[in-house]
Design a protein around this motif. Sequence first.
Motif, PDB file in Angstrom:
ATOM      1  N   ALA A 159      -1.274  -3.529   0.692  1.00 53.25           N
ATOM      2  CA  ALA A 159      -0.273  -2.772   1.431  1.00 53.25           C
ATOM      3  C   ALA A 159      -0.610  -1.291   1.319  1.00 53.25           C
ATOM      4  O   ALA A 159      -1.303  -0.881   0.380  1.00 53.25           O
ATOM      5  CB  ALA A 159       1.124  -3.038   0.884  1.00 53.25           C
ATOM      6  N   PRO A 160      -0.136  -0.470   2.239  1.00 56.01           N
ATOM      7  CA  PRO A 160      -0.333   0.974   2.113  1.00 56.01           C
ATOM      8  C   PRO A 160       0.686   1.575   1.160  1.00 56.01           C
ATOM      9  O   PRO A 160       1.664   0.919   0.780  1.00 56.01           O
ATOM     10  CB  PRO A 160      -0.109   1.472   3.543  1.00 56.01           C
ATOM     11  N   PHE A 161       0.452   2.814   0.757  1.00 61.60           N
ATOM     12  CA  PHE A 161       1.443   3.611   0.031  1.00 61.60           C
ATOM     13  C   PHE A 161       1.917   2.930  -1.256  1.00 61.60           C
ATOM     14  O   PHE A 161       3.073   2.532  -1.394  1.00 61.60           O
ATOM     15  CB  PHE A 161       2.644   3.935   0.930  1.00 61.60           C
ATOM     16  N   GLY A 162       1.006   2.802  -2.194  1.00 62.11           N
ATOM     17  CA  GLY A 162       1.332   2.125  -3.441  1.00 62.11           C
ATOM     18  C   GLY A 162       2.438   2.791  -4.231  1.00 62.11           C
ATOM     19  O   GLY A 162       3.117   2.126  -5.015  1.00 62.11           O
ATOM     20  N   ASP A 163       2.616   4.103  -4.053  1.00 64.47           N
ATOM     21  CA  ASP A 163       3.663   4.809  -4.785  1.00 64.47           C
ATOM     22  C   ASP A 163       4.956   4.938  -3.990  1.00 64.47           C
ATOM     23  O   ASP A 163       5.874   5.643  -4.414  1.00 64.47           O
ATOM     24  CB  ASP A 163       3.155   6.204  -5.188  1.00 64.47           C
ATOM     25  N   TRP A 164       5.013   4.276  -2.839  1.00 68.67           N
ATOM     26  CA  TRP A 164       6.201   4.322  -1.995  1.00 68.67           C
ATOM     27  C   TRP A 164       7.327   3.583  -2.701  1.00 68.67           C
ATOM     28  O   TRP A 164       7.217   2.420  -3.055  1.00 68.67           O
ATOM     29  CB  TRP A 164       5.880   3.646  -0.669  1.00 68.67           C
ATOM     30  N   ALA A 165       8.444   4.275  -2.897  1.00 75.60           N
ATOM     31  CA  ALA A 165       9.613   3.679  -3.554  1.00 75.60           C
ATOM     32  C   ALA A 165      10.738   3.522  -2.540  1.00 75.60           C
ATOM     33  O   ALA A 165      11.069   4.458  -1.811  1.00 75.60           O
ATOM     34  CB  ALA A 165      10.081   4.548  -4.712  1.00 75.60           C
ATOM     35  N   THR A 166      11.312   2.352  -2.469  1.00 73.61           N
ATOM     36  CA  THR A 166      12.457   2.123  -1.593  1.00 73.61           C
ATOM     37  C   THR A 166      13.393   1.137  -2.284  1.00 73.61           C
ATOM     38  O   THR A 166      12.944   0.245  -3.012  1.00 73.61           O
ATOM     39  CB  THR A 166      12.006   1.573  -0.222  1.00 73.61           C
ATOM     40  N   ALA A 167      14.673   1.314  -2.088  1.00 77.20           N
ATOM     41  CA  ALA A 167      15.672   0.478  -2.759  1.00 77.20           C
ATOM     42  C   ALA A 167      15.826  -0.836  -1.983  1.00 77.20           C
ATOM     43  O   ALA A 167      16.791  -1.042  -1.243  1.00 77.20           O
ATOM     44  CB  ALA A 167      17.004   1.213  -2.871  1.00 77.20           C
TER      45      ALA A 167
END
Length: 276
Positions: A152-160
């Motif tokens: 997946a892209p954006f390994g540090d992407w945080a979402t609830a």
Amino acid sequence: MGPILVTGATGTVGGSVVRQLSAAGVEVRALTRDPSRAVLPAGVEVVAGSFAEPSSLLPALRGVSRVHLVSTDGDGPEIMDVLVRAGVERVTHLGHDDPSRSDDDPFESWHRRYRKAVEASGLAWTHLFPGEFMANTREWIGSVRAESVVRAPFGDWATALVHEDDIAAIVVKALLEDGHAGRTYRPTGPEPVVRRDAARLIGEAVGRPVRFEELTPDQAREHWRGVYPPEVVEWFLELGGQSDGMGWVSPDVPQVLGRPGRTYARWTRDHAAEFA
């Protein structure tokens, strides 16, 4: 009250709405394009219909005063007109709304037209505009099973990430209880989940390490080709490039349900067999 009609009844949230209503002893009528493929609880009446042909909804609406509505193909005002003419009084509407995006955005403007049609209908309405579904991570099942890897892209992407059962529980409350008319709920999970950590949690649930392999935006476009519409892919990539604030946690689940939302760790345990 008569039966409650659940549209999108075989979908992620709709299926949970059907199960929860059925478990509560409520008469449920489930709308789907192909009843022969629907796997739903015993006692649920399954009927055929499509938003693309609003008139096809009329048989499913006989005796129905409450409807769970999903924004999908079809014209919002025409669909709402069919519901009004059929005598529907209350509707929950599962859709999407991103206030940061303009009406010029095709994906966003379509959802806003639907939302405005719901609000202009004269029915008692409740909107649900949830955050990203935990169930979206099912797209990783194949690679986890075959290679123990999440791509997946954006390994540090945080979402609830939000559990589909929590969204459905709010829908059920709004359908069965008073006090939710005219309200807009934006349910999320109880905590931000970083993509790399999501892969780790899946690994813990299935009992073996699962590594995260980060895709570039161009690789992600190719990876998602045919999985999501192009405009949705671009929306995902735009969100991923704006990591600040993606971890926002809504108070709606605990306030409406009176309990904390389910965590992604719990979701992975509940669905471990699918990844194993």
